[in-house]
Design a protein around this motif. Structure first.
Motif, PDB file in Angstrom:
ATOM      1  N   ARG A   1       0.832  -1.203   0.000  1.00  0.00           N
ATOM      2  CA  ARG A   1       0.000   0.000   0.000  1.00  0.00           C
ATOM      3  C   ARG A   1       0.872   1.260   0.000  1.00  0.00           C
ATOM      4  NH1 ARG A   1      -3.390  -3.021   3.705  1.00  0.00           N
ATOM      5  NH2 ARG A   1      -5.261  -3.687   2.600  1.00  0.00           N
ATOM      6  N   ARG A   2       1.987   1.215   0.715  1.00  0.00           N
ATOM      7  CA  ARG A   2       2.881   2.372   0.732  1.00  0.00           C
ATOM      8  C   ARG A   2       3.463   2.632  -0.646  1.00  0.00           C
ATOM      9  NH1 ARG A   2       4.914   0.230   5.626  1.00  0.00           N
ATOM     10  NH2 ARG A   2       6.869  -0.339   4.609  1.00  0.00           N
ATOM     11  N   ARG A   3       3.866   1.572  -1.336  1.00  0.00           N
ATOM     12  CA  ARG A   3       4.425   1.728  -2.684  1.00  0.00           C
ATOM     13  C   ARG A   3       3.369   2.279  -3.640  1.00  0.00           C
ATOM     14  NH1 ARG A   3       5.876  -3.987  -3.931  1.00  0.00           N
ATOM     15  NH2 ARG A   3       6.449  -3.185  -5.992  1.00  0.00           N
ATOM     16  N   LEU A   4       2.149   1.769  -3.517  1.00  0.00           N
ATOM     17  CA  LEU A   4       1.066   2.241  -4.373  1.00  0.00           C
ATOM     18  C   LEU A   4       0.746   3.700  -4.068  1.00  0.00           C
ATOM     19  CD1 LEU A   4      -1.172   1.823  -6.432  1.00  0.00           C
ATOM     20  CD2 LEU A   4      -2.594   0.863  -4.587  1.00  0.00           C
ATOM     21  N   GLY A   5       0.594   4.030  -2.778  1.00  0.00           N
ATOM     22  CA  GLY A   5       0.273   5.396  -2.385  1.00  0.00           C
ATOM     23  C   GLY A   5       1.339   6.385  -2.818  1.00  0.00           C
ATOM     24  N   ALA A   6       2.611   5.990  -2.668  1.00  0.00           N
ATOM     25  CA  ALA A   6       3.706   6.878  -3.070  1.00  0.00           C
ATOM     26  C   ALA A   6       3.692   7.113  -4.575  1.00  0.00           C
ATOM     27  CB  ALA A   6       5.038   6.283  -2.633  1.00  0.00           C
ATOM     28  N   SER A   7       3.383   6.073  -5.340  1.00  0.00           N
ATOM     29  CA  SER A   7       3.344   6.222  -6.796  1.00  0.00           C
ATOM     30  C   SER A   7       2.196   7.128  -7.224  1.00  0.00           C
ATOM     31  CB  SER A   7       3.199   4.848  -7.456  1.00  0.00           C
ATOM     32  OG  SER A   7       4.338   4.047  -7.213  1.00  0.00           O
ATOM     33  N   LEU A   8       1.039   6.952  -6.602  1.00  0.00           N
ATOM     34  CA  LEU A   8      -0.102   7.802  -6.940  1.00  0.00           C
ATOM     35  C   LEU A   8       0.163   9.260  -6.569  1.00  0.00           C
ATOM     36  CD1 LEU A   8      -3.050   5.466  -5.872  1.00  0.00           C
ATOM     37  CD2 LEU A   8      -2.264   5.985  -8.197  1.00  0.00           C
ATOM     38  N   ARG A   9       0.817   9.468  -5.438  1.00  0.00           N
ATOM     39  CA  ARG A   9       1.160  10.835  -5.040  1.00  0.00           C
ATOM     40  C   ARG A   9       2.123  11.461  -6.046  1.00  0.00           C
ATOM     41  NH1 ARG A   9       3.606   9.758  -0.731  1.00  0.00           N
ATOM     42  NH2 ARG A   9       1.797   9.775   0.653  1.00  0.00           N
ATOM     43  N   ARG A  10       3.107  10.654  -6.501  1.00  0.00           N
ATOM     44  CA  ARG A  10       4.081  11.173  -7.468  1.00  0.00           C
ATOM     45  C   ARG A  10       3.405  11.583  -8.772  1.00  0.00           C
ATOM     46  NH1 ARG A  10       7.097   8.328 -11.275  1.00  0.00           N
ATOM     47  NH2 ARG A  10       6.534   6.345 -10.308  1.00  0.00           N
ATOM     48  N   PHE A  11       2.491  10.739  -9.261  1.00  0.00           N
ATOM     49  CA  PHE A  11       1.813  11.083 -10.514  1.00  0.00           C
ATOM     50  C   PHE A  11       0.903  12.301 -10.344  1.00  0.00           C
ATOM     51  CE2 PHE A  11       2.729   6.561 -11.736  1.00  0.00           C
ATOM     52  CZ  PHE A  11       3.523   6.881 -12.829  1.00  0.00           C
ATOM     53  N   ARG A  12       0.301  12.438  -9.151  1.00  0.00           N
ATOM     54  CA  ARG A  12      -0.537  13.618  -8.902  1.00  0.00           C
ATOM     55  C   ARG A  12       0.314  14.888  -8.917  1.00  0.00           C
ATOM     56  NH1 ARG A  12      -1.462  16.491  -4.499  1.00  0.00           N
ATOM     57  NH2 ARG A  12      -0.741  14.891  -3.010  1.00  0.00           N
ATOM     58  N   ASN A  13       1.465  14.815  -8.267  1.00  0.00           N
ATOM     59  CA  ASN A  13       2.350  15.986  -8.242  1.00  0.00           C
ATOM     60  C   ASN A  13       2.859  16.322  -9.637  1.00  0.00           C
ATOM     61  OD1 ASN A  13       2.124  16.379  -5.479  1.00  0.00           O
ATOM     62  ND2 ASN A  13       3.843  15.026  -4.992  1.00  0.00           N
ATOM     63  N   GLU A  14       3.193  15.269 -10.425  1.00  0.00           N
ATOM     64  CA  GLU A  14       3.665  15.516 -11.783  1.00  0.00           C
ATOM     65  C   GLU A  14       2.577  16.145 -12.648  1.00  0.00           C
ATOM     66  OE1 GLU A  14       5.107  11.770 -13.191  1.00  0.00           O
ATOM     67  OE2 GLU A  14       6.950  11.849 -11.990  1.00  0.00           O
ATOM     68  N   ALA A  15       1.318  15.839 -12.313  1.00  0.00           N
ATOM     69  CA  ALA A  15       0.194  16.434 -13.047  1.00  0.00           C
ATOM     70  C   ALA A  15      -0.115  17.846 -12.559  1.00  0.00           C
ATOM     71  CB  ALA A  15      -1.049  15.558 -12.910  1.00  0.00           C
ATOM     72  N   GLY A  16       0.545  18.286 -11.485  1.00  0.00           N
ATOM     73  CA  GLY A  16       0.337  19.632 -10.958  1.00  0.00           C
ATOM     74  C   GLY A  16      -1.011  19.805 -10.292  1.00  0.00           C
ATOM     75  N   MET A  17      -1.550  18.720  -9.690  1.00  0.00           N
ATOM     76  CA  MET A  17      -2.876  18.783  -9.081  1.00  0.00           C
ATOM     77  C   MET A  17      -2.785  18.739  -7.568  1.00  0.00           C
ATOM     78  SD  MET A  17      -5.099  16.288 -11.607  1.00  0.00           S
ATOM     79  CE  MET A  17      -6.679  16.925 -10.983  1.00  0.00           C
ATOM     80  N   THR A  18      -3.616  19.523  -6.923  1.00  0.00           N
ATOM     81  CA  THR A  18      -3.722  19.468  -5.474  1.00  0.00           C
ATOM     82  C   THR A  18      -4.576  18.263  -5.071  1.00  0.00           C
ATOM     83  OG1 THR A  18      -5.731  20.805  -5.411  1.00  0.00           O
ATOM     84  CG2 THR A  18      -3.602  21.980  -5.350  1.00  0.00           C
ATOM     85  N   LEU A  19      -4.543  17.953  -3.794  1.00  0.00           N
ATOM     86  CA  LEU A  19      -5.403  16.883  -3.283  1.00  0.00           C
ATOM     87  C   LEU A  19      -6.866  17.184  -3.561  1.00  0.00           C
ATOM     88  CD1 LEU A  19      -3.992  15.788   0.208  1.00  0.00           C
ATOM     89  CD2 LEU A  19      -4.577  14.269  -1.686  1.00  0.00           C
ATOM     90  N   ASP A  20      -7.267  18.417  -3.306  1.00  0.00           N
ATOM     91  CA  ASP A  20      -8.663  18.810  -3.509  1.00  0.00           C
ATOM     92  C   ASP A  20      -9.079  18.656  -4.970  1.00  0.00           C
ATOM     93  OD1 ASP A  20      -9.293  19.428  -0.877  1.00  0.00           O
ATOM     94  OD2 ASP A  20      -8.475  21.452  -1.045  1.00  0.00           O
TER      95      ASP A  20
END
Length: 288
Positions: A12-31
């Motif tokens: 789950r940590r590996r998955l969560g970290a990967s999803l966070r990385r792709f979100r940041n690369e997309a320039g999107m906030t959590l909201d």
């Protein structure tokens, strides 16, 4: 009552970290990302923090929101989501296998490459049962004899990964020669059998064994042992560090220096053929 948060397993940590990385690369906030999925931001935060599960179909939808089109990436992360809560054979030993150790066995099971620098002992994947029992008993300060035997059984069971049909990882193990001079007064044959095991397992096509000679030049290995587990893209490598207090994991970009260090250690060690010749010499000396 609200559901208790999930235990943040290494998958789950590996998955969560990967999803966070792709979100940041997309320039999107959590909201923004959560809103695109019709979620609340805390849900996505928990997914990225590995305390909430996510279904494979949701992983694909989320990656689409992030603009990820590579099917290999999507398939890898969907598979991770599918297996995130899967129980492995080691759950049978849950009373003696710590969560950190269980995490490592999970990593070992998923890895396609394992690079281990072991300056003090023979790596667990290459140990004989007798060597495992002797070393576990020697380093533990709180285990009962029965627990020592059970932990040795776990270590032996882990070795099945090396002969797994079609998906066995590549293992590159570098062992300091000093580790092969260890004595076992209660069972003198232990090291001779272990040396034979090293020679035997080195014949496997996916296993490479090197020795760091006693007269080696300074290299990054003097800092201590570590294991780099690498996975199919896009999953980042994870590094295991062990000490008396347990296991520590180094993930993401922080793992890169260890891969570089391992390469330096590999170059400093004896070539593979010379390493096996030295192991054979040591094994012969035990027969005299």
């Amino acid at each position: 009552m609200p559901n208790s948060p999930l235990v943040p397993t290494v998958r789950r940590r590996r998955l969560g970290a990967s999803l966070r990385r792709f979100r940041n690369e997309a320039g999107m906030t959590l909201d923004a990302a959560a809103g695109a999925m019709a979620w609340r931001a805390p849900k996505l935060s928990k997914i990225e923090g590995a305390t909430q599960s996510i279904r494979p179909v949701e992983v694909e939808a989320l990656l689409t929101v992030y603009g990820v089109q590579d099917t290999r990436v999507k398939d890898a992360l969907k598979a991770l989501a599918q297996d995130a809560g899967k129980k492995g054979w080691w759950q049978t030993y849950s009373t003696i296998v710590s969560p950190a150790y269980a995490d490592y066995i999970s990593l070992e099971t998923d890895a396609d490459t394992i690079c281990e620098w072991s300056p003090l002992v023979v790596p667990g994947l290459l140990q004989t049962a007798a060597y495992a029992r002797e070393t576990i008993a020697g380093v533990t300060t709180s285990r009962t004899p029965e627990e020592v035997v059970a932990l040795a059984e776990v270590r032996m069971a882990r070795q099945a990964v090396l002969s797994r049909p079609g998906t066995a990882p590549e293992l590159w193990a570098i062992i300091h020669e000093a580790a092969l001079h260890q004595r076992f007064p209660a069972r003198p044959a232990t090291m001779r059998e272990q040396l034979r095991r090293l020679l035997g397992v080195s014949e496997m096509p996916n296993v490479t064994v090197q020795l760091m000679p006693l007269d080696s030049t300074p290299n990054p290995g003097v800092v201590g042992g570590f294991t780099v587990t690498a996975f199919p893209q896009p999953m980042p490598s994870v590094v295991l560090l062990e000490n008396l207090s347990g296991a520590t994991y180094v993930e993401g970009n922080d793992a890169a220096p260890f891969a570089k260090a391992f390469e330096c250690i590999r170059v400093t060690a004896l070539p593979v053929e010379d390493s096996l010749a030295r192991i054979a010499e040591l094994e012969e000396s035990h027969r005299k």
